[in-house]
Design a protein around this motif. Structure first.
Motif, PDB file in Angstrom:
ATOM      1  N   ASN A   4      28.639  49.380  45.338  1.00 46.58           N
ATOM      2  CA  ASN A   4      29.740  48.551  45.827  1.00 46.58           C
ATOM      3  C   ASN A   4      30.489  49.242  46.956  1.00 46.58           C
ATOM      4  OD1 ASN A   4      29.370  46.271  44.367  1.00 46.58           O
ATOM      5  ND2 ASN A   4      31.027  46.634  42.904  1.00 46.58           N
ATOM      6  N   ASN A   5      30.916  50.481  46.714  1.00 44.58           N
ATOM      7  CA  ASN A   5      31.674  51.197  47.739  1.00 44.58           C
ATOM      8  C   ASN A   5      30.806  51.505  48.951  1.00 44.58           C
ATOM      9  OD1 ASN A   5      34.222  51.202  46.621  1.00 44.58           O
ATOM     10  ND2 ASN A   5      33.930  53.137  45.530  1.00 44.58           N
ATOM     11  N   HIS A   6      29.522  51.731  48.721  1.00 43.68           N
ATOM     12  CA  HIS A   6      28.621  51.956  49.846  1.00 43.68           C
ATOM     13  C   HIS A   6      28.590  50.718  50.743  1.00 43.68           C
ATOM     14  CE1 HIS A   6      25.135  53.186  52.177  1.00 43.68           C
ATOM     15  NE2 HIS A   6      24.584  52.014  51.906  1.00 43.68           N
ATOM     16  N   ASN A   7      28.415  49.542  50.153  1.00 47.33           N
ATOM     17  CA  ASN A   7      28.362  48.307  50.934  1.00 47.33           C
ATOM     18  C   ASN A   7      29.696  48.024  51.622  1.00 47.33           C
ATOM     19  OD1 ASN A   7      25.682  47.816  50.269  1.00 47.33           O
ATOM     20  ND2 ASN A   7      26.191  46.564  48.481  1.00 47.33           N
ATOM     21  N   LYS A 216      38.309  40.319  46.640  1.00 49.20           N
ATOM     22  CA  LYS A 216      39.005  40.703  47.865  1.00 49.20           C
ATOM     23  C   LYS A 216      38.451  41.990  48.481  1.00 49.20           C
ATOM     24  CE  LYS A 216      42.407  40.140  50.894  1.00 49.20           C
ATOM     25  NZ  LYS A 216      43.837  40.095  50.516  1.00 49.20           N
ATOM     26  N   LEU A 217      38.126  42.984  47.656  1.00 54.50           N
ATOM     27  CA  LEU A 217      37.590  44.232  48.191  1.00 54.50           C
ATOM     28  C   LEU A 217      36.241  44.016  48.872  1.00 54.50           C
ATOM     29  CD1 LEU A 217      38.446  46.824  45.379  1.00 54.50           C
ATOM     30  CD2 LEU A 217      39.687  46.402  47.501  1.00 54.50           C
ATOM     31  N   ASP A 218      35.508  43.030  48.392  1.00 56.53           N
ATOM     32  CA  ASP A 218      34.188  42.768  48.955  1.00 56.53           C
ATOM     33  C   ASP A 218      34.233  41.867  50.183  1.00 56.53           C
ATOM     34  OD1 ASP A 218      32.998  44.390  47.092  1.00 56.53           O
ATOM     35  OD2 ASP A 218      32.442  42.761  45.727  1.00 56.53           O
ATOM     36  N   HIS A 224      24.766  39.114  51.838  1.00 60.23           N
ATOM     37  CA  HIS A 224      23.382  39.485  51.542  1.00 60.23           C
ATOM     38  C   HIS A 224      22.869  38.592  50.418  1.00 60.23           C
ATOM     39  CE1 HIS A 224      24.721  41.617  47.895  1.00 60.23           C
ATOM     40  NE2 HIS A 224      25.697  42.108  48.645  1.00 60.23           N
ATOM     41  N   GLN A 225      21.579  38.657  50.171  1.00 62.41           N
ATOM     42  CA  GLN A 225      20.929  37.740  49.233  1.00 62.41           C
ATOM     43  C   GLN A 225      21.197  38.081  47.769  1.00 62.41           C
ATOM     44  OE1 GLN A 225      19.279  35.029  49.984  1.00 62.41           O
ATOM     45  NE2 GLN A 225      18.490  35.210  52.069  1.00 62.41           N
ATOM     46  N   LYS A 226      21.490  39.347  47.470  1.00 63.08           N
ATOM     47  CA  LYS A 226      21.486  39.817  46.085  1.00 63.08           C
ATOM     48  C   LYS A 226      22.795  39.535  45.358  1.00 63.08           C
ATOM     49  CE  LYS A 226      18.155  43.515  47.107  1.00 63.08           C
ATOM     50  NZ  LYS A 226      17.902  44.970  47.087  1.00 63.08           N
ATOM     51  N   VAL A 227      23.161  38.260  45.289  1.00 63.76           N
ATOM     52  CA  VAL A 227      24.337  37.842  44.522  1.00 63.76           C
ATOM     53  C   VAL A 227      23.948  36.598  43.724  1.00 63.76           C
ATOM     54  CG1 VAL A 227      26.015  38.788  46.155  1.00 63.76           C
ATOM     55  CG2 VAL A 227      25.217  36.421  46.432  1.00 63.76           C
ATOM     56  N   ASN A 228      24.813  36.186  42.828  1.00 64.31           N
ATOM     57  CA  ASN A 228      24.555  34.990  42.028  1.00 64.31           C
ATOM     58  C   ASN A 228      25.047  33.758  42.785  1.00 64.31           C
ATOM     59  OD1 ASN A 228      23.479  36.431  39.793  1.00 64.31           O
ATOM     60  ND2 ASN A 228      25.563  36.927  39.110  1.00 64.31           N
ATOM     61  N   MET A 253      27.952  31.600  52.306  1.00 60.68           N
ATOM     62  CA  MET A 253      27.204  30.354  52.225  1.00 60.68           C
ATOM     63  C   MET A 253      25.755  30.600  52.635  1.00 60.68           C
ATOM     64  SD  MET A 253      28.028  26.757  54.218  1.00 60.68           S
ATOM     65  CE  MET A 253      27.670  27.459  55.840  1.00 60.68           C
ATOM     66  N   LYS A 254      24.818  30.001  51.878  1.00 61.17           N
ATOM     67  CA  LYS A 254      23.403  30.085  52.220  1.00 61.17           C
ATOM     68  C   LYS A 254      22.848  28.674  52.344  1.00 61.17           C
ATOM     69  CE  LYS A 254      20.366  31.535  49.110  1.00 61.17           C
ATOM     70  NZ  LYS A 254      19.477  32.390  48.263  1.00 61.17           N
ATOM     71  N   ASP A 255      22.238  28.379  53.490  1.00 62.98           N
ATOM     72  CA  ASP A 255      21.707  27.036  53.694  1.00 62.98           C
ATOM     73  C   ASP A 255      20.252  26.950  53.224  1.00 62.98           C
ATOM     74  OD1 ASP A 255      20.072  28.104  55.708  1.00 62.98           O
ATOM     75  OD2 ASP A 255      21.346  27.402  57.337  1.00 62.98           O
ATOM     76  N   GLU A 256      19.664  25.778  53.412  1.00 60.76           N
ATOM     77  CA  GLU A 256      18.305  25.553  52.901  1.00 60.76           C
ATOM     78  C   GLU A 256      17.257  26.406  53.592  1.00 60.76           C
ATOM     79  OE1 GLU A 256      19.246  21.970  55.651  1.00 60.76           O
ATOM     80  OE2 GLU A 256      20.309  23.411  54.373  1.00 60.76           O
ATOM     81  N   LYS A 257      17.608  26.992  54.758  1.00 63.52           N
ATOM     82  CA  LYS A 257      16.684  27.882  55.462  1.00 63.52           C
ATOM     83  C   LYS A 257      16.963  29.357  55.158  1.00 63.52           C
ATOM     84  CE  LYS A 257      16.007  24.677  59.325  1.00 63.52           C
ATOM     85  NZ  LYS A 257      16.110  24.487  60.801  1.00 63.52           N
ATOM     86  N   ASN A 258      17.818  29.597  54.172  1.00 61.37           N
ATOM     87  CA  ASN A 258      18.192  30.948  53.742  1.00 61.37           C
ATOM     88  C   ASN A 258      19.031  31.697  54.773  1.00 61.37           C
ATOM     89  OD1 ASN A 258      17.159  30.994  51.128  1.00 61.37           O
ATOM     90  ND2 ASN A 258      15.125  31.583  51.831  1.00 61.37           N
ATOM     91  N   ASN A 259      19.649  30.971  55.701  1.00 61.50           N
ATOM     92  CA  ASN A 259      20.593  31.593  56.633  1.00 61.50           C
ATOM     93  C   ASN A 259      21.903  31.866  55.909  1.00 61.50           C
ATOM     94  OD1 ASN A 259      18.888  31.408  58.975  1.00 61.50           O
ATOM     95  ND2 ASN A 259      19.325  29.210  59.032  1.00 61.50           N
ATOM     96  N   LEU A 260      22.458  33.050  56.121  1.00 61.80           N
ATOM     97  CA  LEU A 260      23.702  33.450  55.464  1.00 61.80           C
ATOM     98  C   LEU A 260      24.867  33.353  56.441  1.00 61.80           C
ATOM     99  CD1 LEU A 260      22.503  36.595  53.479  1.00 61.80           C
ATOM    100  CD2 LEU A 260      22.560  34.209  52.739  1.00 61.80           C
TER     101      LEU A 260
END
Length: 270
Positions: A4-7, A216-218, A224-228, A253-260
């Motif tokens: 977390n702190n690294h990111n 808030k800290l994040d 990135h992709q690795k969230v719920n 937000m992630k759209d149908e083309k996986n754009n973040l």
């Protein structure tokens, strides 16, 4: 180093200065190219307020630079047992003494404020503004260096405030209306623009997208992709809970083309 702190540190370090070279409101940025930092531990940093977290990141970078010697950090100025202010950092850089104030902000561009360009930048909840912060730095925070109590404290370490330059280290993430995402602004560093903001009407039209609401800290972190990820129908109650409290949540937000995309959903726009 916790992930977390690294990111968060990576997100902070990639955030540009809000302006470069030219002074804004007579405030001079401390510009320095920090080298990439490896083999340091961020595990001991507590989950604290975002502003204080950023301060610790800045101090880590300053301490890693061999040309910099930190004299004091978070120096409270107290008169008659009342804290009248705090100096973020006093340091020696090469042969110069610098009083540095550290700022990290999130601002949104409100087209409906009919004044100068800088006046348009406001906080997500409309309780803050860039101009307010610039004036506070210029008229209150930086002049604290020359307060008699500050001079007394620095005299004890043989440092004359007349030989200290006041500067800021002011980073920001900026968000604009979607239609202005490719606009160029004259007075700020356009590399700070990282996303856009929408109201609930436009949010409800994004039925093919999935969402995530970081704490808030994040807010520092790049999406990135690795969230719920959550579907819009399940995400909407979380958004409405914030909107009903006159809070504008930052979301991924992630759209149908996986754009973040990083966006704000604001309560003050239809």
């Amino acid at each position: 180093m916790s992930e977390n702190n690294h990111n968060r540190f990576i997100g902070y370090s990639k955030t540009p200065l809000l302006w470069k070279s030219d002074n804004v409101n007579q405030l001079k940025q401390f510009e320095i190219d920090f080298k990439e930092i490896n083999n340091i531990s961020l595990d001991s940093i507590d989950s604290i307020r975002l502003g204080k977290l950023v301060e610790q990141f800045v101090f880590i970078q300053l301490q890693q630079n061999k040309s910099i010697s930190i004299i004091a950090q978070n120096l409270q100025i107290i008169v008659d047992k009342i804290t009248i202010g705090e100096i973020d950092c006093l340091m020696q850089y090469l042969n110069k003494y610098i009083h540095l104030e550290i700022v990290y902000k999130f601002y949104l561009y409100d087209e409906n404020i009919d004044t100068g360009e800088l006046d348009h930048w406001i906080g997500p909840n409309r309780k803050d503004s860039l101009v307010f912060k610039l004036n506070k730095l210029k008229n209150k925070q930086l002049p604290l260096l020359h307060h008699f109590k500050t001079k007394e404290l620095l005299h004890k370490i043989d440092l004359n405030t007349e030989f200290v330059s006041s500067m800021v280290f002011f980073k920001a993430q900026l968000f604009v209306p979607k239609e202005l995402i490719n606009n160029t602004f004259k007075l700020i560093n356009n590399q700070c623009i990282v996303g856009y903001y929408i109201g609930m009407t436009e949010y409800k039209s994004l039925s093919k997208c999935v969402f995530y609401m970081p704490n808030k800290l994040d807010w520092l972190i790049e999406p990135h992709q690795k969230v719920n990820w959550i579907s819009q129908i399940n995400f909407t109650p979380y958004v409405e809970a914030e909107i009903n409290q006159s809070r504008s949540p930052l979301c991924w937000m992630k759209d149908e083309k996986n754009n973040l995309q990083k966006i704000f959903i604001v309560f003050w726009k239809a």
